[in-house]
Design a protein around this motif. Sequence first.
Motif, PDB file in Angstrom:
ATOM      1  N   SER A   1      39.285 -32.625  -8.324  1.00  0.00           N
ATOM      2  CA  SER A   1      37.885 -32.138  -8.521  1.00  0.00           C
ATOM      3  C   SER A   1      36.901 -33.616  -8.704  1.00  0.00           C
ATOM      4  CB  SER A   1      37.736 -30.790  -9.515  1.00  0.00           C
ATOM      5  OG  SER A   1      38.742 -30.389  -9.420  1.00  0.00           O
TER       6      SER A   1
ATOM      7  N   ARG B   1      43.141 -24.519  -7.677  1.00  0.00           N
ATOM      8  CA  ARG B   1      43.366 -24.326  -9.180  1.00  0.00           C
ATOM      9  C   ARG B   1      44.141 -26.165  -8.867  1.00  0.00           C
ATOM     10  NH1 ARG B   1      47.105 -20.252  -8.442  1.00  0.00           N
ATOM     11  NH2 ARG B   1      48.744 -21.575  -7.456  1.00  0.00           N
TER      12      ARG B   1
ATOM     13  N   ASN C   1      49.652 -24.102 -11.130  1.00  0.00           N
ATOM     14  CA  ASN C   1      50.013 -24.995 -10.545  1.00  0.00           C
ATOM     15  C   ASN C   1      48.867 -24.829 -10.009  1.00  0.00           C
ATOM     16  OD1 ASN C   1      51.830 -25.467 -11.995  1.00  0.00           O
ATOM     17  ND2 ASN C   1      53.578 -25.555 -11.031  1.00  0.00           N
ATOM     18  N   PRO C   2      48.668 -26.282  -9.221  1.00  0.00           N
ATOM     19  CA  PRO C   2      47.551 -26.593  -8.582  1.00  0.00           C
ATOM     20  C   PRO C   2      48.870 -26.851  -6.910  1.00  0.00           C
ATOM     21  CG  PRO C   2      47.751 -28.396 -10.459  1.00  0.00           C
ATOM     22  CD  PRO C   2      49.020 -28.230 -10.749  1.00  0.00           C
TER      23      PRO C   2
ATOM     24  N   ASP D   1      43.655 -30.570  -9.815  1.00  0.00           N
ATOM     25  CA  ASP D   1      43.180 -30.538 -11.529  1.00  0.00           C
ATOM     26  C   ASP D   1      42.365 -31.603 -11.297  1.00  0.00           C
ATOM     27  OD1 ASP D   1      44.702 -33.095  -9.728  1.00  0.00           O
ATOM     28  OD2 ASP D   1      46.670 -32.632 -10.272  1.00  0.00           O
ATOM     29  N   ASP D   2      41.840 -32.158 -12.233  1.00  0.00           N
ATOM     30  CA  ASP D   2      40.533 -32.568 -12.863  1.00  0.00           C
ATOM     31  C   ASP D   2      40.409 -34.176 -11.577  1.00  0.00           C
ATOM     32  OD1 ASP D   2      40.218 -31.087 -15.211  1.00  0.00           O
ATOM     33  OD2 ASP D   2      40.092 -32.653 -16.131  1.00  0.00           O
ATOM     34  N   SER D   3      41.629 -34.723 -11.693  1.00  0.00           N
ATOM     35  CA  SER D   3      41.385 -35.694 -10.613  1.00  0.00           C
ATOM     36  C   SER D   3      40.434 -35.203  -9.202  1.00  0.00           C
ATOM     37  CB  SER D   3      42.213 -36.792 -10.583  1.00  0.00           C
ATOM     38  OG  SER D   3      43.590 -36.175 -10.318  1.00  0.00           O
TER      39      SER D   3
END
Length: 748
Positions: A411, A405, A179-180, A407-409
């Motif tokens: 990053s 870790r 998990n992030p 998530d894309d948003s």
Amino acid sequence: MPHRTETDSRKLLRRLRDEMSLASPGQERLDRITTIIAESMGVEVCSVYLFRDPETLELCATEGLKPEAVHQTRLRLGEGLVGRVAKLAKPINSADAPSEPGFRYMSETGEEAYSSFLGVPIQRLGERLGVLVVQAREPRLYSDDELYGLEVVAMVIAEMTELGAFVGEETAFASLHKNPVMLHGVTAQEGEAEGNVWLHQPRVVITNLVNDDSRAELERLNDAVGKLRVSIDELMAAAGSRDKEHQEVLQTYRMFAHSRGWLKRMEEDIRLGLSAEAAVEKEQSAARARLERVPDAYLRDRLHDLDDLSNRLLRILTGQGHETGAEMPERPILVARNIGPGELLDYGRKLRGVVLEEGAVGSHATIVARALAIPLVINVPRITTEALNGDHILVDGTEGMVHLRPDDSVSTAFRDKMAMQAKAQERYASLRDKPAVGRCGTRVTLKMNAGLMADLPSLPSSGAEAVGLFRTELQFLAREKMPRRSELVVNYARVIDAADGKDVHFRTLDIGSDKVMPYMNRPDEPNPAMGWRALRVGLDKPGVLRMQLQALIRAANGRPLSVMFPLVAAPSEFSRARDMLMREIERERRLGHVLPERLQVGAMLECCALAYAPKSFFQEADFISIGGNDLKQFFFAADRENELVRRRYDTLSTSFLTFLQLVVDRCYEAEARLSFCGEDAGRPVDALALAGIGIPALSMRPASIGPVKSLIRRANINEVSEIIARVQARGLESARPALLDYVSTLVE
Ligand code: PEP
Ligand code: MG
């Protein structure tokens, strides 16, 4: 319930292990495990609750409660007895569960029929994974042996669950370490970095949890503990009596290594069926859980020592060293509990960033990270538990935040921020060869601070006109033993070469306070920042200072040389230091060495007293460099390394600015050149104010030169001076609000 014996526990563990080795699907296996435990312990109910997310537990398997409640019943952390076991990371043992405080009855499970309750946390190395519960109709308190036995079982389950053995992908539990996670820490070096985790001390991997032969396992443990004790004695002998702090840590190690209680608990775990490694790790987990609850910093340190010791023991037992053979990932971001300056220097510029669970703003590692200009976030709780080698990680050194870790948003937003900063840097790069001149024509000299050879390549690209402060102590701090004069000569010569004709102001050794060399005797001081440090050490024990001065003269080899002395508090200290330098010049001349073409000798003004020194001092000094970091801490009596106070007082307070103006006046009347080299010089608005009160030169981190220059070129320094004068006349506490207003009117 029958009394449990060692053999019962061992049998139970063996059955569990056999069950685990079958290739049945996760859920089925977890169900079987609860059945085995209930049968073996002679209770009606055994249930496993696992975390779905950090706040929610879910009933994942049960023997005895209603099957339809599985994956339906959920509890918040702290809710009911199960939630309390998870929250406190402590067992609850009750003969009459409904009468316990916090009891909450979950009708869908049918648990009302059961009176006794024993719940233990399922945890692994400080990670809370869930709760293991047994319940029975009979109202009885479980014995210590039963409690202990259940903890051992929970330990085995913890290992297995981490391997993703039981539950399906749909539960958050299965995605532990996937998990992030966003973690907050403290900024130690600003800047942003994206990369992959590189654990400085990778975890020891344990594969065999359950033993087949307790006696052999006990022997292995005792052998390993024997080796551990010998290795600590060797470390103590090697450390000698010099480094008191190191000795103290080793003393604690030794105390733990000889602690009967620790050994007894591990032996007990082995008798109940765990392998030696699993026993060490079980006690390590328990210590980590305690660690989180201990508010006292000293005791926490001691528990950390025990944690270190457990790791050492695990490495002896498994034969796994620090080198696991894993390859360093691309764009490595170092994650560690703590790291020494030498180790950090060894990694050097390979690293994109550093994240530490501990650390201090003024520690050597921080000083090195600053010198290497790598973003560093310290005091990040749980990072070494959460992070795995290779995990994607974003380090926001400016905000003191870490995204593990992501998530894309997250990053994408982070990359946007980095791209914006890169653009700004490009803009600054275009100013590189332009002077820092305000719209009024006032020129400010911008110089850079450095401390490692590695900094020097940034001299041409930064646009700095000189090295305003070269901190020589880094070469001393990062080593096991005192460098030799010949090594210093080579080093300083390389620095002067790299500066390519630009001035380098070498500051002589500033040790003591937070900067302690492992190989030098130092007294235990109640208040080291105001203690025996910097020039005081140099004057009292001149051997090292003389060697350094000789090395500087030889390194200059006929070229100009600038030397400044740190923390001068009285004019006589400066005169003595200067005389010492002159004697070395004379000695070098006699020995036939080429003398510097021009010699400039300066003092760092870091003590308020020096501002009131007789005029003759300012006339004697070729230049004065204000060490704003120290000066501010003494001016406001606010420790620069204490998070509670270090940001409490403003550089732009009228009282501090008025004091600095006095220094400007004193230097001006005696024609001593003046510059400012504390961290504040690199903050654009602060730099503007310093220029506004008449400080003609500012020395800062190379990366700050662009932003400072850009603001100075847009501003009118005379207007800044007037704003400060108006704020002072009005009796306001700080000039910052007025200056921020002014800056907001300037066009980009
Ligand atoms: C200072 O005190 O401002 C300074 C430049 O020296 P250091 O930070 O190394 O103490
Ligand atoms: Mg200082």
